[in-house]
Scaffold this motif. Structure first.
Motif, PDB file in Angstrom:
ATOM      1  N   TYR A  41      49.704  57.351  37.198  1.00  0.00           N
ATOM      2  CA  TYR A  41      50.229  58.524  36.478  1.00  0.00           C
ATOM      3  C   TYR A  41      50.365  59.745  37.390  1.00  0.00           C
ATOM      4  CZ  TYR A  41      49.370  56.243  31.895  1.00  0.00           C
ATOM      5  OH  TYR A  41      49.391  55.413  30.804  1.00  0.00           O
ATOM      6  N   LYS A  42      50.565  59.493  38.691  1.00  0.00           N
ATOM      7  CA  LYS A  42      50.555  60.660  39.596  1.00  0.00           C
ATOM      8  C   LYS A  42      51.658  61.671  39.269  1.00  0.00           C
ATOM      9  CE  LYS A  42      52.704  58.239  43.536  1.00  0.00           C
ATOM     10  NZ  LYS A  42      52.707  56.865  43.032  1.00  0.00           N
ATOM     11  N   ASN A  43      52.718  61.202  38.596  1.00  0.00           N
ATOM     12  CA  ASN A  43      53.790  62.138  38.242  1.00  0.00           C
ATOM     13  C   ASN A  43      53.719  62.627  36.794  1.00  0.00           C
ATOM     14  OD1 ASN A  43      54.940  61.899  40.811  1.00  0.00           O
ATOM     15  ND2 ASN A  43      55.901  59.958  40.202  1.00  0.00           N
ATOM     16  N   ILE A  44      52.649  62.241  36.108  1.00  0.00           N
ATOM     17  CA  ILE A  44      52.529  62.651  34.700  1.00  0.00           C
ATOM     18  C   ILE A  44      51.767  63.972  34.633  1.00  0.00           C
ATOM     19  CG2 ILE A  44      51.628  61.991  32.407  1.00  0.00           C
ATOM     20  CD1 ILE A  44      53.672  59.943  33.334  1.00  0.00           C
ATOM     21  N   ARG A  45      52.316  64.929  33.915  1.00  0.00           N
ATOM     22  CA  ARG A  45      51.627  66.225  33.791  1.00  0.00           C
ATOM     23  C   ARG A  45      51.020  66.350  32.402  1.00  0.00           C
ATOM     24  NH1 ARG A  45      54.920  71.063  36.022  1.00  0.00           N
ATOM     25  NH2 ARG A  45      53.181  72.047  34.927  1.00  0.00           N
ATOM     26  N   THR A  46      49.702  66.542  32.387  1.00  0.00           N
ATOM     27  CA  THR A  46      49.035  66.587  31.081  1.00  0.00           C
ATOM     28  C   THR A  46      49.089  67.989  30.458  1.00  0.00           C
ATOM     29  OG1 THR A  46      46.973  66.830  32.288  1.00  0.00           O
ATOM     30  CG2 THR A  46      47.449  64.659  31.415  1.00  0.00           C
ATOM     31  N   ASP A  47      49.604  68.971  31.210  1.00  0.00           N
ATOM     32  CA  ASP A  47      49.749  70.294  30.587  1.00  0.00           C
ATOM     33  C   ASP A  47      51.079  70.389  29.839  1.00  0.00           C
ATOM     34  OD1 ASP A  47      51.239  70.111  32.865  1.00  0.00           O
ATOM     35  OD2 ASP A  47      50.876  72.171  33.536  1.00  0.00           O
ATOM     36  N   GLN A  48      51.837  69.285  29.871  1.00  0.00           N
ATOM     37  CA  GLN A  48      53.093  69.266  29.125  1.00  0.00           C
ATOM     38  C   GLN A  48      53.011  68.206  28.035  1.00  0.00           C
ATOM     39  OE1 GLN A  48      56.076  68.580  32.079  1.00  0.00           O
ATOM     40  NE2 GLN A  48      56.001  70.692  32.839  1.00  0.00           N
ATOM     41  N   CYS A  49      54.035  68.182  27.209  1.00  0.00           N
ATOM     42  CA  CYS A  49      54.067  67.197  26.134  1.00  0.00           C
ATOM     43  C   CYS A  49      54.155  65.775  26.723  1.00  0.00           C
ATOM     44  CB  CYS A  49      55.292  67.507  25.274  1.00  0.00           C
ATOM     45  SG  CYS A  49      55.399  66.485  23.842  1.00  0.00           S
ATOM     46  N   ILE A  50      53.310  64.878  26.230  1.00  0.00           N
ATOM     47  CA  ILE A  50      53.353  63.506  26.743  1.00  0.00           C
ATOM     48  C   ILE A  50      54.208  62.646  25.829  1.00  0.00           C
ATOM     49  CG2 ILE A  50      51.946  61.428  27.103  1.00  0.00           C
ATOM     50  CD1 ILE A  50      50.069  62.994  28.559  1.00  0.00           C
ATOM     51  N   VAL A  51      55.192  61.970  26.416  1.00  0.00           N
ATOM     52  CA  VAL A  51      56.053  61.106  25.614  1.00  0.00           C
ATOM     53  C   VAL A  51      55.649  59.664  25.911  1.00  0.00           C
ATOM     54  CG1 VAL A  51      58.438  60.459  25.080  1.00  0.00           C
ATOM     55  CG2 VAL A  51      57.888  62.814  25.789  1.00  0.00           C
ATOM     56  N   LEU A  52      55.142  59.000  24.871  1.00  0.00           N
ATOM     57  CA  LEU A  52      54.573  57.657  25.071  1.00  0.00           C
ATOM     58  C   LEU A  52      55.540  56.723  25.782  1.00  0.00           C
ATOM     59  CD1 LEU A  52      52.186  55.711  24.499  1.00  0.00           C
ATOM     60  CD2 LEU A  52      53.330  55.094  22.387  1.00  0.00           C
ATOM     61  N   ASN A  53      56.793  56.657  25.299  1.00  0.00           N
ATOM     62  CA  ASN A  53      57.663  55.635  25.890  1.00  0.00           C
ATOM     63  C   ASN A  53      58.218  56.005  27.264  1.00  0.00           C
ATOM     64  OD1 ASN A  53      59.706  57.345  25.166  1.00  0.00           O
ATOM     65  ND2 ASN A  53      60.394  56.113  23.421  1.00  0.00           N
ATOM     66  N   GLU A  54      57.709  57.101  27.812  1.00  0.00           N
ATOM     67  CA  GLU A  54      58.060  57.391  29.211  1.00  0.00           C
ATOM     68  C   GLU A  54      56.935  56.960  30.147  1.00  0.00           C
ATOM     69  OE1 GLU A  54      59.103  61.527  29.308  1.00  0.00           O
ATOM     70  OE2 GLU A  54      60.986  61.174  28.223  1.00  0.00           O
ATOM     71  N   LEU A  55      55.809  56.542  29.564  1.00  0.00           N
ATOM     72  CA  LEU A  55      54.687  56.097  30.400  1.00  0.00           C
ATOM     73  C   LEU A  55      54.941  54.662  30.853  1.00  0.00           C
ATOM     74  CD1 LEU A  55      51.676  57.454  28.277  1.00  0.00           C
ATOM     75  CD2 LEU A  55      52.673  58.481  30.332  1.00  0.00           C
ATOM     76  N   PRO A  56      54.453  54.292  32.053  1.00  0.00           N
ATOM     77  CA  PRO A  56      54.677  52.927  32.526  1.00  0.00           C
ATOM     78  C   PRO A  56      53.969  51.889  31.658  1.00  0.00           C
ATOM     79  CG  PRO A  56      53.298  54.167  34.072  1.00  0.00           C
ATOM     80  CD  PRO A  56      53.737  55.126  33.024  1.00  0.00           C
ATOM     81  N   ILE A  57      54.505  50.677  31.675  1.00  0.00           N
ATOM     82  CA  ILE A  57      53.935  49.559  30.892  1.00  0.00           C
ATOM     83  C   ILE A  57      52.960  48.793  31.785  1.00  0.00           C
ATOM     84  CG2 ILE A  57      54.579  47.320  29.880  1.00  0.00           C
ATOM     85  CD1 ILE A  57      57.251  48.811  29.073  1.00  0.00           C
ATOM     86  N   ILE A  58      51.861  48.338  31.191  1.00  0.00           N
ATOM     87  CA  ILE A  58      50.929  47.525  31.983  1.00  0.00           C
ATOM     88  C   ILE A  58      50.731  46.159  31.328  1.00  0.00           C
ATOM     89  CG2 ILE A  58      49.621  49.328  33.200  1.00  0.00           C
ATOM     90  CD1 ILE A  58      47.575  49.139  30.912  1.00  0.00           C
ATOM     91  N   ASP A  59      50.376  45.178  32.143  1.00  0.00           N
ATOM     92  CA  ASP A  59      50.122  43.850  31.584  1.00  0.00           C
ATOM     93  C   ASP A  59      48.739  43.369  32.017  1.00  0.00           C
ATOM     94  OD1 ASP A  59      50.356  43.019  34.199  1.00  0.00           O
ATOM     95  OD2 ASP A  59      52.379  42.219  33.958  1.00  0.00           O
ATOM     96  N   LYS A  60      48.389  42.190  31.464  1.00  0.00           N
ATOM     97  CA  LYS A  60      47.038  41.680  31.689  1.00  0.00           C
ATOM     98  C   LYS A  60      46.762  41.413  33.174  1.00  0.00           C
ATOM     99  CE  LYS A  60      45.832  37.579  30.062  1.00  0.00           C
ATOM    100  NZ  LYS A  60      45.528  36.595  29.023  1.00  0.00           N
ATOM    101  N   THR A  61      47.752  40.828  33.864  1.00  0.00           N
ATOM    102  CA  THR A  61      47.541  40.501  35.274  1.00  0.00           C
ATOM    103  C   THR A  61      47.238  41.770  36.073  1.00  0.00           C
ATOM    104  OG1 THR A  61      49.145  38.756  34.936  1.00  0.00           O
ATOM    105  CG2 THR A  61      48.550  39.219  37.203  1.00  0.00           C
ATOM    106  N   THR A  62      48.040  42.808  35.862  1.00  0.00           N
ATOM    107  CA  THR A  62      47.822  44.075  36.582  1.00  0.00           C
ATOM    108  C   THR A  62      46.431  44.628  36.260  1.00  0.00           C
ATOM    109  OG1 THR A  62      50.146  44.494  36.190  1.00  0.00           O
ATOM    110  CG2 THR A  62      48.860  46.333  37.034  1.00  0.00           C
ATOM    111  N   MET A  63      46.088  44.594  34.970  1.00  0.00           N
ATOM    112  CA  MET A  63      44.775  45.136  34.580  1.00  0.00           C
ATOM    113  C   MET A  63      43.646  44.350  35.245  1.00  0.00           C
ATOM    114  SD  MET A  63      42.928  45.233  30.886  1.00  0.00           S
ATOM    115  CE  MET A  63      42.555  43.498  30.904  1.00  0.00           C
TER     116      MET A  63
END
Ligand SMILES: [Zn+2]
Length: 452
Positions: A41-63
């Protein structure tokens, strides 16, 4: 628990506002305490509105590959958690604080999930909320007698849930799903549950036992979950006990977070605890009313192991209509199995054609003579094990079934492999394969998955 119930009165707007606040807290926590999310999330700013579907998707293998950096408590590491899981005997905590559970291992890599005490309480509260919606409210001193027929290993969430939920409201009987039907019948006859909670295929088998006079119980409430419930299963349950069964839906990743209300128009999702995005194969949103390929799950209450837009392979159709009961939570209209259960067969031209498990159930369901079955797709054909109901000619059923399956498979353009039918006295019930609709993929494919 009381707090959760208040949310039932919310409007959709109030719910959306709450979801957004929770998501913001979760994302902020993840960035500050999980090195994995800090980078993701290095490019995600938490002082702004967070839009869920703009966040990256993760899967079990990555986790799983990043597990030690993924969790937010640096004391947690996968090697030690796995050692802990292998030594579980009942409901032990890890570090005096965490419950560790895993997803069943049949579809590739096993997922490991950790909940702290507060998060686990939310899981329990959420399932009591399901009970309340279904009509199981506090009754003292006559506690509800509830029989659970579930997985029998503490690494499964359903086992841990039952063990940790025996309290002053309910008296529980825990039976192993792998037990013989005869054993289950005897145990249930003695305990006389008022509430029966199990897989729909087991409830349906027990319904047959009741209809044929060996089982004699009178549950007022039947809850089924963890598997697709077919029309025939539901019909058997209704015939045996004259009750409409409730459907429950949950995942190891998010606990039990969905049930139908007394109107039975679909399952309400507790959207104050989880957000479910129904998407297609390319992770694009699917319209309500159309079946999805998988779900992106966001667990709003697990801060130990933040699951934000996490891929879950359940194929779900959301209802386009709100429920008349007035709850703000959307309804799941249908669960069609898991995309992991889709098998690939060759077409005459040599290419692979996906065959949805529904084609198999459609054929099997049409035969009232079939009590239980397991379908194994092997390299050299399809092997079907069948338990017949008493006094039926097997040969005739086998021939009709083969013809019906062949028709179903050819209807999607695939070549039908050789089908072999075998009659057996019982089907071994492997809790790892429950929810997989007794459709087991070929050994070759399973070996390939293990190598990943
Ligand atoms: Zn409702």
């Amino acid at each position: 628990m009381k707090k959760l119930n208040l949310h039932d009165q919310w409007t959709r707007d109030e719910l959306a506002q709450f979801q957004h606040q929770q998501l913001l807290c979760l994302v902020t926590h993840a960035i500050h305490h999980s090195p994995f999310y800090q980078e993701l999330y290095k490019n995600i700013r938490t002082d702004q509105c967070i839009v869920l579907n703009e966040l990256p998707i993760i899967d079990k293998t990555t986790m799983m590959e990043n597990f030690d950096r993924f969790v937010t408590d640096p004391r947690l590491n996968l090697t030690e958690l796995q050692a802990h899981i292998s030594q579980l005997t009942r409901d032990e905590y890890y570090l005096g604080e965490y419950r560790v559970v895993t997803t069943a291992g049949s579809s590739g890599m096993r997922g490991v999930f950790v909940f702290n005490r507060k998060e686990w309480s939310t899981i329990l509260a959420s399932s009591f909320r399901c009970g309340l919606i279904m009509g199981v409210s506090a009754r003292i001193p006559n506690r509800w007698r509830v029989s659970y027929i579930v997985a029998d290993h503490p690494m499964h969430i359903s086992y841990r849930f039952v063990v940790s939920s025996d309290n002053h409201l309910v008296k529980t009987q825990r039976l192993k799903v792998a037990s013989s039907i005869q054993y289950l019948v005897d145990a249930l006859n003695i305990f006389q549950p008022e509430v029966l909670c199990t897989y729909p295929s087991i409830a349906s088998l027990l319904a047959i036992e009741q209809l044929e006079g060996r089982l004699n119980i009178h549950p007022q409430l039947i809850e089924t979950g963890s598997e697709v419930r077919t029309k025939e299963m539901e019909l058997n349950i209704r015939k045996a006990w004259a009750v409409t069964p409730f459907n429950l839906y949950g995942t190891t990743e998010g606990g039990l977070f969905s049930t139908d209300c007394s109107l039975h128009r679909g399952m309400h999702i507790f959207e104050d605890l989880v957000i479910m995005e129904v998407v297609d194969e390319k992770n694009q949103p699917v319209q309500d009313g159309s079946p999805g390929y998988r779900v992106l799950l966001t667990n709003l209450f697990n801060f130990t192991q933040p699951l934000i837009r996490y891929e879950v392979s359940d194929m779900i159709t959301m209802s386009a209509e709100p429920c008349r009961c007035g709850r703000p939570f959307r309804l799941i209209a249908e669960i069609e199995g898991r995309s992991d259960d889709i098998i690939y067969l060759q077409a005459p031209g040599g290419r692979d054609v996906p065959v949805h498990p529904i084609h198999f159930y459609t054929s099997m369901e049409a035969f009232e003579e079939i009590k239980e079955y397991r379908i194994l797709l092997e390299d050299d054909g399809i092997n079907i094990g069948i338990v017949l109901r008493g006094g039926v000619s097997g040969e005739e059923v086998a021939n009709k079934l083969k013809a019906s399956l062949r028709k179903e498979i050819e209807s999607v353009g695939a070549k039908c492999p050789e089908i072999r039918v075998q009659f057996v006295d019982r089907i071994e019930r492997d809790p790892n394969l429950m929810g997989k609709l007794k459709l087991v993929k070929s050994n070759v494919r399973r070996e390939e998955i293990k190598k990943e």
